[in-house]
Design a protein around this motif. Sequence first.
Motif, mmCIF file in Angstrom:
data_model
loop_
_atom_site.group_PDB
_atom_site.id
_atom_site.type_symbol
_atom_site.label_atom_id
_atom_site.label_comp_id
_atom_site.label_asym_id
_atom_site.label_seq_id
_atom_site.Cartn_x
_atom_site.Cartn_y
_atom_site.Cartn_z
ATOM 1 N N LEU A 65 0.832 -1.209 0.000
ATOM 2 C CA LEU A 65 0.000 0.000 0.000
ATOM 3 C C LEU A 65 0.864 1.256 0.000
ATOM 4 O O LEU A 65 0.597 2.210 -0.728
ATOM 5 N N LEU A 66 1.910 1.245 0.812
ATOM 6 C CA LEU A 66 2.805 2.403 0.849
ATOM 7 C C LEU A 66 3.492 2.615 -0.495
ATOM 8 O O LEU A 66 3.585 3.731 -0.991
ATOM 9 N N LYS A 67 3.984 1.531 -1.091
ATOM 10 C CA LYS A 67 4.655 1.643 -2.382
ATOM 11 C C LYS A 67 3.695 2.039 -3.494
ATOM 12 O O LYS A 67 4.082 2.687 -4.459
ATOM 13 N N GLY A 68 2.432 1.637 -3.359
ATOM 14 C CA GLY A 68 1.434 2.025 -4.352
ATOM 15 C C GLY A 68 1.115 3.503 -4.286
ATOM 16 O O GLY A 68 0.862 4.154 -5.298
ATOM 17 N N ARG A 69 1.131 4.060 -3.096
ATOM 18 C CA ARG A 69 0.802 5.480 -2.915
ATOM 19 C C ARG A 69 2.017 6.367 -3.152
ATOM 20 O O ARG A 69 1.906 7.432 -3.734
ATOM 21 N N TRP A 70 3.177 5.936 -2.692
ATOM 22 C CA TRP A 70 4.378 6.770 -2.759
ATOM 23 C C TRP A 70 5.411 6.090 -3.653
ATOM 24 O O TRP A 70 6.127 5.201 -3.236
ATOM 25 N N LYS A 71 5.471 6.527 -4.888
ATOM 26 C CA LYS A 71 6.330 5.889 -5.894
ATOM 27 C C LYS A 71 7.809 5.926 -5.518
ATOM 28 O O LYS A 71 8.577 5.080 -5.943
ATOM 29 N N ILE A 72 8.207 6.891 -4.691
ATOM 30 C CA ILE A 72 9.614 6.973 -4.286
ATOM 31 C C ILE A 72 10.051 5.709 -3.547
ATOM 32 O O ILE A 72 11.217 5.335 -3.585
ATOM 33 N N LEU A 73 9.112 5.028 -2.904
ATOM 34 C CA LEU A 73 9.449 3.818 -2.155
ATOM 35 C C LEU A 73 9.632 2.601 -3.052
ATOM 36 O O LEU A 73 10.196 1.596 -2.618
ATOM 37 N N GLN A 74 9.176 2.671 -4.302
ATOM 38 C CA GLN A 74 9.314 1.530 -5.207
ATOM 39 C C GLN A 74 10.777 1.302 -5.577
ATOM 40 O O GLN A 74 11.201 0.173 -5.761
#
Length: 99
Positions: free
Chosen positions: A15-24
């Motif tokens: 969920l975090l990676k889906g919302r905040w692309k910087i975390l991908q």
Amino acid sequence: MLMKRRSVVVEAIGLLKGRWKILQDLNVGLNHVPQTIVACCVLHNLCQIAREPKPELWKDPDESGAPPRVLDNEKSFYYFGESLRQALADDLHQRLSSR
């Protein structure tokens, strides 16, 4: 029991990676990684409070591989963890030494 808990953690990270692309592809300085992750978590919580729609769940490309193996007992779990920690420490040391 650990696999059930792991799936909750994987979904939360997705969920975090889906919302905040910087975390991908977290490509920030090593000193900024903790602050970046915490900032994304805080912003995510604010989005939840504001009832923003949930983002699409992010799936890491390597998640489609074989499921993690189940270990027979705590002793083998300990030794598996030790070898994994050592491999991570060696990799980090090599990366920091090559700078």
